[in-house]
Design a protein around this motif. Structure first.
Motif, PDB file in Angstrom:
ATOM      1  N   ARG A 142     -26.390 -46.098 -27.119  1.00  0.00           N
ATOM      2  CA  ARG A 142     -26.376 -46.931 -28.378  1.00  0.00           C
ATOM      3  C   ARG A 142     -25.126 -47.369 -29.243  1.00  0.00           C
ATOM      4  N   VAL A 143     -24.299 -46.730 -29.070  1.00  0.00           N
ATOM      5  CA  VAL A 143     -22.918 -46.747 -29.571  1.00  0.00           C
ATOM      6  C   VAL A 143     -22.049 -46.839 -28.619  1.00  0.00           C
ATOM      7  N   HIS A 144     -20.784 -47.742 -28.921  1.00  0.00           N
ATOM      8  CA  HIS A 144     -19.733 -47.609 -27.987  1.00  0.00           C
ATOM      9  C   HIS A 144     -18.468 -47.513 -28.745  1.00  0.00           C
ATOM     10  N   SER A 145     -17.467 -47.175 -27.899  1.00  0.00           N
ATOM     11  CA  SER A 145     -15.992 -46.984 -28.637  1.00  0.00           C
ATOM     12  C   SER A 145     -15.448 -48.401 -28.967  1.00  0.00           C
ATOM     13  N   ALA A 146     -14.462 -48.486 -29.799  1.00  0.00           N
ATOM     14  CA  ALA A 146     -13.646 -49.527 -30.102  1.00  0.00           C
ATOM     15  C   ALA A 146     -12.489 -49.665 -29.179  1.00  0.00           C
ATOM     16  N   CYS A 147     -12.248 -48.905 -27.979  1.00  0.00           N
ATOM     17  CA  CYS A 147     -11.132 -49.013 -27.599  1.00  0.00           C
ATOM     18  C   CYS A 147     -11.041 -50.421 -26.678  1.00  0.00           C
ATOM     19  N   GLU A 148      -9.852 -50.846 -26.893  1.00  0.00           N
ATOM     20  CA  GLU A 148      -9.689 -52.233 -26.077  1.00  0.00           C
ATOM     21  C   GLU A 148      -9.300 -52.054 -24.764  1.00  0.00           C
ATOM     22  N   GLU A 149      -9.105 -50.934 -24.177  1.00  0.00           N
ATOM     23  CA  GLU A 149      -8.961 -50.599 -22.781  1.00  0.00           C
ATOM     24  C   GLU A 149      -9.562 -49.117 -22.498  1.00  0.00           C
ATOM     25  N   PRO A 150     -10.041 -48.747 -21.329  1.00  0.00           N
ATOM     26  CA  PRO A 150     -10.627 -47.398 -21.288  1.00  0.00           C
ATOM     27  C   PRO A 150      -9.547 -46.500 -21.052  1.00  0.00           C
ATOM     28  N   PRO A 151      -9.631 -45.364 -22.246  1.00  0.00           N
ATOM     29  CA  PRO A 151      -8.381 -44.287 -22.165  1.00  0.00           C
ATOM     30  C   PRO A 151      -8.875 -43.349 -21.327  1.00  0.00           C
ATOM     31  N   HIS A 152      -7.551 -42.744 -21.100  1.00  0.00           N
ATOM     32  CA  HIS A 152      -7.676 -41.515 -20.012  1.00  0.00           C
ATOM     33  C   HIS A 152      -7.548 -40.138 -20.481  1.00  0.00           C
ATOM     34  N   ASP A 153      -6.717 -40.111 -21.583  1.00  0.00           N
ATOM     35  CA  ASP A 153      -6.245 -39.065 -22.480  1.00  0.00           C
ATOM     36  C   ASP A 153      -6.092 -39.316 -23.786  1.00  0.00           C
ATOM     37  N   TRP A 154      -5.935 -38.103 -24.669  1.00  0.00           N
ATOM     38  CA  TRP A 154      -5.776 -38.384 -25.800  1.00  0.00           C
ATOM     39  C   TRP A 154      -4.742 -37.184 -26.653  1.00  0.00           C
ATOM     40  N   GLY A 155      -4.222 -37.334 -27.565  1.00  0.00           N
ATOM     41  CA  GLY A 155      -3.468 -36.262 -27.979  1.00  0.00           C
ATOM     42  C   GLY A 155      -3.162 -36.511 -29.509  1.00  0.00           C
ATOM     43  N   GLY A 156      -2.766 -35.469 -30.261  1.00  0.00           N
ATOM     44  CA  GLY A 156      -2.277 -35.683 -31.692  1.00  0.00           C
ATOM     45  C   GLY A 156      -0.763 -35.858 -31.884  1.00  0.00           C
ATOM     46  N   ASP A 157      -0.282 -35.934 -33.063  1.00  0.00           N
ATOM     47  CA  ASP A 157       0.956 -36.279 -33.430  1.00  0.00           C
ATOM     48  C   ASP A 157       1.872 -35.286 -32.733  1.00  0.00           C
ATOM     49  N   MET A 158       1.450 -34.037 -32.429  1.00  0.00           N
ATOM     50  CA  MET A 158       2.232 -33.024 -31.606  1.00  0.00           C
ATOM     51  C   MET A 158       2.661 -33.591 -29.977  1.00  0.00           C
ATOM     52  N   ASP A 159       1.715 -34.406 -29.527  1.00  0.00           N
ATOM     53  CA  ASP A 159       1.853 -34.632 -28.343  1.00  0.00           C
ATOM     54  C   ASP A 159       2.566 -35.976 -27.971  1.00  0.00           C
ATOM     55  N   HIS A 160       3.010 -36.691 -28.888  1.00  0.00           N
ATOM     56  CA  HIS A 160       3.466 -38.246 -28.820  1.00  0.00           C
ATOM     57  C   HIS A 160       4.793 -38.113 -27.826  1.00  0.00           C
ATOM     58  N   ALA A 161       5.662 -37.033 -28.105  1.00  0.00           N
ATOM     59  CA  ALA A 161       6.850 -37.081 -27.415  1.00  0.00           C
ATOM     60  C   ALA A 161       6.652 -37.074 -26.033  1.00  0.00           C
ATOM     61  N   ARG A 162       5.722 -35.931 -25.483  1.00  0.00           N
ATOM     62  CA  ARG A 162       5.395 -35.627 -24.037  1.00  0.00           C
ATOM     63  C   ARG A 162       4.724 -36.739 -23.719  1.00  0.00           C
ATOM     64  N   ALA A 163       3.629 -37.462 -24.445  1.00  0.00           N
ATOM     65  CA  ALA A 163       3.087 -38.847 -23.637  1.00  0.00           C
ATOM     66  C   ALA A 163       4.116 -39.848 -23.380  1.00  0.00           C
ATOM     67  N   GLU A 164       4.892 -40.038 -24.266  1.00  0.00           N
ATOM     68  CA  GLU A 164       5.871 -41.002 -24.139  1.00  0.00           C
ATOM     69  C   GLU A 164       6.545 -40.830 -22.727  1.00  0.00           C
ATOM     70  N   ARG A 165       7.347 -39.151 -22.638  1.00  0.00           N
ATOM     71  CA  ARG A 165       8.042 -38.902 -21.740  1.00  0.00           C
ATOM     72  C   ARG A 165       7.514 -39.046 -20.309  1.00  0.00           C
ATOM     73  N   ILE A 166       6.235 -38.668 -20.297  1.00  0.00           N
ATOM     74  CA  ILE A 166       5.361 -39.101 -18.910  1.00  0.00           C
ATOM     75  C   ILE A 166       4.979 -40.370 -18.691  1.00  0.00           C
TER      76      ILE A 166
END
Length: 191
Positions: A142-166
Motif C-alpha cells: 500500500r506504501v512505496h519508498s521514494a527511492c529513485e533507484e533500488p537501494p542495496h545498502d544503507w549507512g549513517g554519517d559514520m559510514d560515509h567514508a567507507r561507502a565512498e572507499r568501496i
C-alpha cells in the motif's frame, strides 16, 4: 552466500523467542519495524521505506525470507546486542518492551555522567504503533519508498567514508537520516 545463510540460520536459532522457550513466529512487519526503529528512529518513515527496499531486494537476491535476510543484515539489533537491547523486544501489541530503561545517563562535558529518569514507554507507544503500521503498509504494497533507484545498502554519517572507499553509489530516497546506496556490482546498466 553460504556465510549469509549460516548467519541467518544462527540468528533465527538464537532469537529471544526460541531461547525463552516460547516459540513464536514474528511477523515480517514486526521485524521490519524493529530494524527501522533501531536504524532511524520512531518517526523516520522515508528511512523505513528505503530499509524495506534493501531488505526485500536482498532477500530476493539470496532466496531468503525477509525475516531471515533482516536477521542476517541487522542481526545484532534484532538479537538485542546493541546499546539499546530493548529494541529487540518491541512488541506487536504495543505493550512496553522487556528491558525498557528506567534511568538514562547523560555524559557531561567534564566526562562525568548524570542520571535522570527515562521517559516512560507510554510516551513512545503511539510512535511505535505508527511505525509498525507503516511497516505493515510497506509489506502489503500500500506504501512505496521514494527511492529513485533500488537501494542495496544503507549507512549513517559514520559510514560515509567507507561507502565512498568501496565505491557505493548514493541513491536519493527522500528525506532520510541514513544514506542509501547501490552496489556497483548489482547495477546492471547505469548511464
Amino acid at each position: 552466500m553460504r556465510h549469509l545463510i549460516l548467519a541467518a540460520t544462527t540468528a533465527l536459532l538464537l532469537s529471544p523467542s526460541l531461547v525463552s522457550g516460547q516459540p513464536r513466529r514474528e511477523s515480517d512487519a514486526l521485524v521490519l519495524a524493529r530494524v527501522c526503529a533501531h536504524e532511524a528512529g520512531w518517526d523516520a518513515l522515508d528511512d523505513c521505506s528505503a530499509i524495506y527496499d534493501v531488505l526485500r531486494g536482498g532477500a530476493e537476491r539470496h532466496g531468503m525470507t525477509l525475516r531471515a535476510f533482516a536477521h542476517a543484515y541487522s542481526g545484532r539489533a534484532l538479537r538485542g546486542q546493541t546499546s539499546r537491547p530493548w529494541m529487540a523486544a518491541l512488541r506487536e501489541d504495543g505493550a512496553e518492551p522487556a528491558g525498557w530503561p528506567r534511568v538514562r545517563y547523560v555524559t557531561q562535558r567534564d566526562g562525568s555522567a548524570r542520571a535522570s529518569a527515562h521517559p516512560p514507554w507510554s510516551g513512545y507507544r503511539g510512535q511505535w504503533l505508527a511505525l509498525l503500521n507503516h511497516a505493515r503498509a510497506l509489506i502489503s504494497g500500500r506504501v512505496h519508498s521514494a527511492c529513485e533507484e533500488p537501494p542495496h545498502d544503507w549507512g549513517g554519517d559514520m559510514d560515509h567514508a567507507r561507502a565512498e572507499r568501496i565505491g557505493l553509489i548514493p541513491v536519493a530516497c527522500g528525506s532520510t537520516r541514513n544514506t542509501f546506496y547501490q552496489r556497483p556490482s548489482l547495477v546492471a546498466d547505469r548511464d
